[in-house]
Design a protein around this motif. Structure first.
Motif, PDB file in Angstrom:
ATOM      1  N   PHE A   1       0.838  -1.200   0.000  1.00  0.00           N
ATOM      2  CA  PHE A   1       0.000   0.000   0.000  1.00  0.00           C
ATOM      3  C   PHE A   1       0.877   1.255   0.000  1.00  0.00           C
ATOM      4  CE2 PHE A   1      -2.169   3.371   2.388  1.00  0.00           C
ATOM      5  CZ  PHE A   1      -3.288   3.548   1.587  1.00  0.00           C
ATOM      6  N   ALA A   2       1.939   1.235   0.806  1.00  0.00           N
ATOM      7  CA  ALA A   2       2.841   2.380   0.843  1.00  0.00           C
ATOM      8  C   ALA A   2       3.513   2.593  -0.506  1.00  0.00           C
ATOM      9  CB  ALA A   2       3.898   2.177   1.924  1.00  0.00           C
ATOM     10  N   GLY A   3       3.744   1.487  -1.220  1.00  0.00           N
ATOM     11  CA  GLY A   3       4.350   1.617  -2.545  1.00  0.00           C
ATOM     12  C   GLY A   3       3.486   2.433  -3.485  1.00  0.00           C
ATOM     13  N   ILE A   4       2.167   2.303  -3.324  1.00  0.00           N
ATOM     14  CA  ILE A   4       1.257   3.113  -4.142  1.00  0.00           C
ATOM     15  C   ILE A   4       1.414   4.590  -3.793  1.00  0.00           C
ATOM     16  CG2 ILE A   4      -1.169   3.559  -4.666  1.00  0.00           C
ATOM     17  CD1 ILE A   4      -1.735   0.623  -4.023  1.00  0.00           C
ATOM     18  N   ALA A   5       1.493   4.882  -2.478  1.00  0.00           N
ATOM     19  CA  ALA A   5       1.671   6.276  -2.053  1.00  0.00           C
ATOM     20  C   ALA A   5       2.989   6.843  -2.555  1.00  0.00           C
ATOM     21  CB  ALA A   5       1.598   6.362  -0.529  1.00  0.00           C
ATOM     22  N   ILE A   6       4.039   6.018  -2.508  1.00  0.00           N
ATOM     23  CA  ILE A   6       5.347   6.476  -2.994  1.00  0.00           C
ATOM     24  C   ILE A   6       5.291   6.735  -4.493  1.00  0.00           C
ATOM     25  CG2 ILE A   6       7.742   5.754  -3.356  1.00  0.00           C
ATOM     26  CD1 ILE A   6       7.527   4.238  -0.682  1.00  0.00           C
ATOM     27  N   GLN A   7       4.570   5.863  -5.211  1.00  0.00           N
ATOM     28  CA  GLN A   7       4.459   6.047  -6.658  1.00  0.00           C
ATOM     29  C   GLN A   7       3.689   7.332  -6.987  1.00  0.00           C
ATOM     30  OE1 GLN A   7       5.977   4.073  -8.834  1.00  0.00           O
ATOM     31  NE2 GLN A   7       5.307   5.347 -10.556  1.00  0.00           N
ATOM     32  N   ILE A   8       2.626   7.624  -6.223  1.00  0.00           N
ATOM     33  CA  ILE A   8       1.887   8.879  -6.428  1.00  0.00           C
ATOM     34  C   ILE A   8       2.778  10.068  -6.102  1.00  0.00           C
ATOM     35  CG2 ILE A   8      -0.085  10.242  -5.648  1.00  0.00           C
ATOM     36  CD1 ILE A   8      -1.539   7.579  -5.138  1.00  0.00           C
ATOM     37  N   GLY A   9       3.461   9.964  -4.954  1.00  0.00           N
ATOM     38  CA  GLY A   9       4.504  10.920  -4.622  1.00  0.00           C
ATOM     39  C   GLY A   9       4.063  12.264  -4.080  1.00  0.00           C
ATOM     40  N   THR A  10       2.770  12.489  -3.874  1.00  0.00           N
ATOM     41  CA  THR A  10       2.320  13.788  -3.381  1.00  0.00           C
ATOM     42  C   THR A  10       2.351  13.821  -1.852  1.00  0.00           C
ATOM     43  OG1 THR A  10       0.002  13.107  -3.289  1.00  0.00           O
ATOM     44  CG2 THR A  10       0.812  14.040  -5.372  1.00  0.00           C
TER      45      THR A  10
END
Length: 396
Positions: A133-142
């Motif tokens: 899940f954190a990987g998704i947040a990192i990919q979004i990057g905002t």
């Protein structure tokens, strides 16, 4: 809670450096201060759990831990960050001790240790899911994507606190007898030695997260993506086999044998990691994967042995303070390990691995006589298994 923690651990460094603007050195300093402040928090808060009731204390500390996690959302400078980090670590250590006391109050014997194994398997699965899940947040990057992770982490603590309150109520321990020390664990010399030895054995915990990525990049020809493979091997193994291994370690004599096996396994994995610095990329990769498999086996056997010893040697009415003290060994190890092991292994290379492997083996072998000593010093033995004073036969 573990899913939220997995997500937070994965992206926390990026949040504090990219969003808040701390330098890596500043972030490391703040976390080190928090680690020092929280080092002994488990003992007094574990004692509080013994006296006030472990279930209620655990739920309260976990809920407060969630509030502290949410406090990171309002950090905008170094001083508030240190205060929030200190509160978070202190509550985490206390909550862990209270939770272990709760388990000891509602479960007994093999059921207690096996439940710890189930929880560890679930924890690893939750951390893995949180990391994805954190990987998704990192990919979004905002900035907001990182804040969502923090909010979910805080909420996961609050949900866990509510779940804890569904466990059977546990009665507080009776008041200490006149003349009996409040924090008896601090005067229990055999248990202190066991905890001190565990500091060395717990060095295994940072090999996968910190040392091996640096080792692969700087000392081997193996591809960097192998770090991910080692993480997957470790997580999948714990989820699949921790309970099965723990079922075979449910008495003190069997725990002593398990310590020995873990020492041999951790020595062997160090040898395999050391040898990965030679040969082709394929050879190095195979040695690293084999070393990772042996490492996680040693980790699982060591965990099972440690659970039995920490519970069996603790007086029933002092489980909170004893579990809090025992976890201090792990916390101290994790605190000193990054500096110690990067210097020993990354700077000195192959010889450093042999030194570490020897330390693992000697520490594991030392556990046998110290555990027997601890059992002999009890006015009455609090565990459910007998511990011969002579070397145990038939236990490897």
């Amino acid at each position: 809670m573990t899913m939220g923690n997995g997500a937070f651990m994965t992206c926390s460094a990026l949040y504090f450096t990219k969003v808040i603007g701390f330098t890596p050195a500043r972030l490391g300093l703040g976390l080190s201060i928090a680690g020092l402040v929280g080092l002994l928090a488990g003992v007094p808060l574990g004692h509080l759990a013994d006296r006030r009731g472990p279930r209620e204390t655990a739920a309260a500390l976990v809920a407060l831990n969630g509030i502290a996690a949410g406090g990171y959302l309002f950090v905008d400078s170094f001083a508030p960050f240190v205060l929030v980090a200190c509160a978070f670590v202190v509550l985490e250590r206390g909550g862990r001790a209270a939770l272990q006391a709760t388990l000891a109050a509602v479960l007994q014997g093999t059921d207690l240790v096996r439940t710890r194994a189930y929880l560890r398997s679930v924890n690893n699965a939750g951390i893995a899911a949180g990391s994805l899940f954190a990987g998704i947040a990192i990919q979004i990057g905002t900035d907001n994507a990182f804040r969502v992770v923090l909010i979910l982490d805080a909420l996961s603590f609050l949900v866990s606190a509510l779940l804890l309150m569904t466990l059977p109520r546990t009665a507080p321990a009776p008041a200490a007898a006149p003349g009996e020390p409040r924090l008896a664990v601090l005067r229990d010399r055999p248990f202190a030695v066991i905890t001190l030895i565990s500091v060395v054995l717990s060095l295994y915990a940072v090999l996968l997260e910190i040392v091996l990525p640096l080792w692969i990049v700087s000392h081997t020809t193996a591809p960097r993506w192998l770090v991910t493979v080692l993480f997957l091997v470790n997580t999948a193994s714990v989820v699949s086999f921790q309970v099965r291994i723990t079922k075979k370690v449910d008495t003190l004599p069997l725990a002593i044998g398990a310590f020995r096996r873990s020492g041999v396994a951790l020595l062997l994995c160090c040898v395999l990691f050391a040898l990965s610095s030679t040969g082709t990329a394929v050879t190095a990769g195979l040695l690293l994967v084999l070393g990772g498999a042996v490492h996680v086996y040693g980790e699982m056997v060591l965990s099972a042995a440690a659970w039995v010893v920490s519970y069996e040697l603790a007086p029933p009415d002092k489980q909170g303070q004893y579990q809090g003290f025992f976890f201090t060994g792990y916390a101290a190890s994790v605190m000193i390990a990054p500096v110690l092991l990067t210097s020993l292994l990354i700077r000195y290379g192959t010889p450093g691995w042999f030194v570490l492997g020897g330390a693992f083996l000697l520490s594991a072998l030392a556990m046998g006589p110290v555990v027997r000593w601890a059992a002999r010093t009890r006015p009455q033995y609090f565990g459910s298994s007998s511990v011969p004073s002579a070397p145990l036969k038939g236990v490897s």
